[in-house]
Design an enzyme around this catalytic site. Structure first.
Site: not given
Length: 416
Positions: A115, A121-122, A22, A124, A303
């Site tokens: 999730c 945060p975006v 995935k 970066l 994960d």
């Protein structure tokens, strides 16, 4: 909405196959935006997030559809807007930002969802793209980006962000000049993305190290590409063999990408070996707990943290789990405690007292990997476990009950 009903206590034995990844499929599918020819992706898992991505690609002007285990994408008239209705369900949708800027010079992407396991945060992504000449503003919940043509740049990430590395890797393939990414993510999925882009004509070196160099090219062509196996699904099945005291042969197991997981399983007393046809994981009569600290690849993967905690609950002794990647990634703990686990939280550390007999209970999944942890706990528990809100599970595991039942699991999907 469905739930899983699991009757535990049965050792799993037999052969189980790993699906395509995935976490590799999502960015590679997004990279279709960069191409000016059709592309065929093989070994793509049929997951909720993949279907959402295919819908998003269609809206962006890259119609995508499953044909067997392959996804066929036909880039045509591109559209720069990724709507909230799709983006809200999946954080990975922000990965269309770099490709859209590279192809169109503009992008309007709804702020991402997914999730609830941390801020992720975006910023970066945005600050790095700004160094390549992009400009951004937030407009009514949308990230709006513009540029004339992206320019190569020397970018050093403060943290080896996987999504940021992938977004910049894609954007830089069509930028003018050379882009250098320092402190880049080294995950196998990043390597798979880079290998795919190279198969389409990109000029990339250094993937798999913390310094990646991309020399921009004029165009990228189509190809046929096979997605790597899912290392997290494989790791979950490895834990399933241990927690049920079973013996599984795992086909299409990406062993080289699972060294940290395999070593921890051996430390806990399981037999793990490569053999013809796959990877063998076998219970050897005893499970001893261990300590885990999550790190970026090649360290222990965040994960797999929740799945290992379930295994530690039934192993002898005490173990510690320290989560260094995401905050709020211990939401499965209270559900495991409902099943009889002895886990205490202090900040980002969980102290697990093992040797407990888990007992079936109604539990609720809070995110993708937490749901996998609860399924594993249910397989080991006495009695019947009901795992609710399994739409989280369906985001990352392809028909997990259909894979587990043939190796001995008593698990069925029923409407709630």
């Amino acid at each position: 909405m469905d739930k899983l009903v699991i009757k535990g206590g049965v050792p799993l034995e037999g052969t189980i196959r790993v699906s395509g990844s995935k976490n590799a499929s999502l960015p590679i599918l997004m990279a279709s935006i960069l191409l000016d020819e059709p592309v065929i992706y093989r070994n793509v898992p049929r997951l909720r997030d993949i279907h959402t991505t295919n819908k998003l690609l269609g809206i962006l002007g890259c119609p995508a559809e499953f044909q067997g285990d392959a996804v066929h994408v036909r880039p045509c008239d591109l559209n720069p807007e990724a709507p909230y209705e799709l983006v809200k369900t999946m954080r990975a949708s922000v990965l269309c930002l770099g490709p859209l800027l590279a192809r169109l010079g503009e992008a309007r992407v709804a702020y991402p969802g997914g999730c609830a396991i941390g801020a992720r945060p975006v910023d970066l992504h945005l600050s790095a793209l700004e160094k390549m000449g992009a400009e951004f503003e937030l407009d009514s919940g949308y990230i709006v980006g513009r540029c004339r043509q992206l320019q190569g740049a020397h970018i050093r990430f403060d943290f080896p962000t996987v999504g940021g590395t992938e977004n910049l890797l894609m954007a830089a393939t069509l930028a003018k000049g050379e882009t250098i990414l320092e402190n880049a993510a080294r995950e196998p999925e990043v390597i798979d993305l880079a290998d795919f882009l190279c198969a389409c004509g990109a000029d990339i070196t250094g993937q798999g190290t913390d310094v990646i160099r991309i020399r921009g090219v004029e165009r990228l062509h189509g190809c046929e590409y096979r997605i790597m196996p899912d290392r997290i699904e494989a790791g979950t099945f490895m834990v399933a063999a241990g927690i049920t005291r079973g013996n599984l042969l795992i086909e299409d197991c990406p062993d080289d990408a699972l060294d940290a997981v395999s070593q921890k399983l051996r430390d806990m007393g399981l037999h793990v070996s490569r053999e013809e046809g796959g990877t063998r994981v076998r219970y050897q009569g005893h499970l001893e707990s261990t300590d885990i600290v999550t790190h970026p690849y090649p360290g222990f993967p965040t994960d797999m943290q929740a799945q290992f905690m379930a295994l530690m609950c039934v192993a002898d002794g005490f173990g510690m789990v320290e989560e260094t990647i995401f905050e709020n990634r211990f939401m499965h703990v209270l559900e495991l405690v409902r099943m009889g686990a002895d886990v205490r939280l202090v900040g980002r550390t969980a102290r697990v007292r093992g040797g407990r007999q888990l007992r079936g209970a109604p539990v609720m999944a809070s995110d993708l990997r937490a749901s996998a942890s609860l399924v594993l706990a249910g397989l080991a528990a006495q009695g019947e476990t009901h795992v609710q809100r399994i739409y989280h599970l369906d985001r990352g595991y392809e028909s997990i009950e259909e894979k587990l039942c043939p190796v001995g699991a008593d698990i069925r999907r029923v409407p709630e």
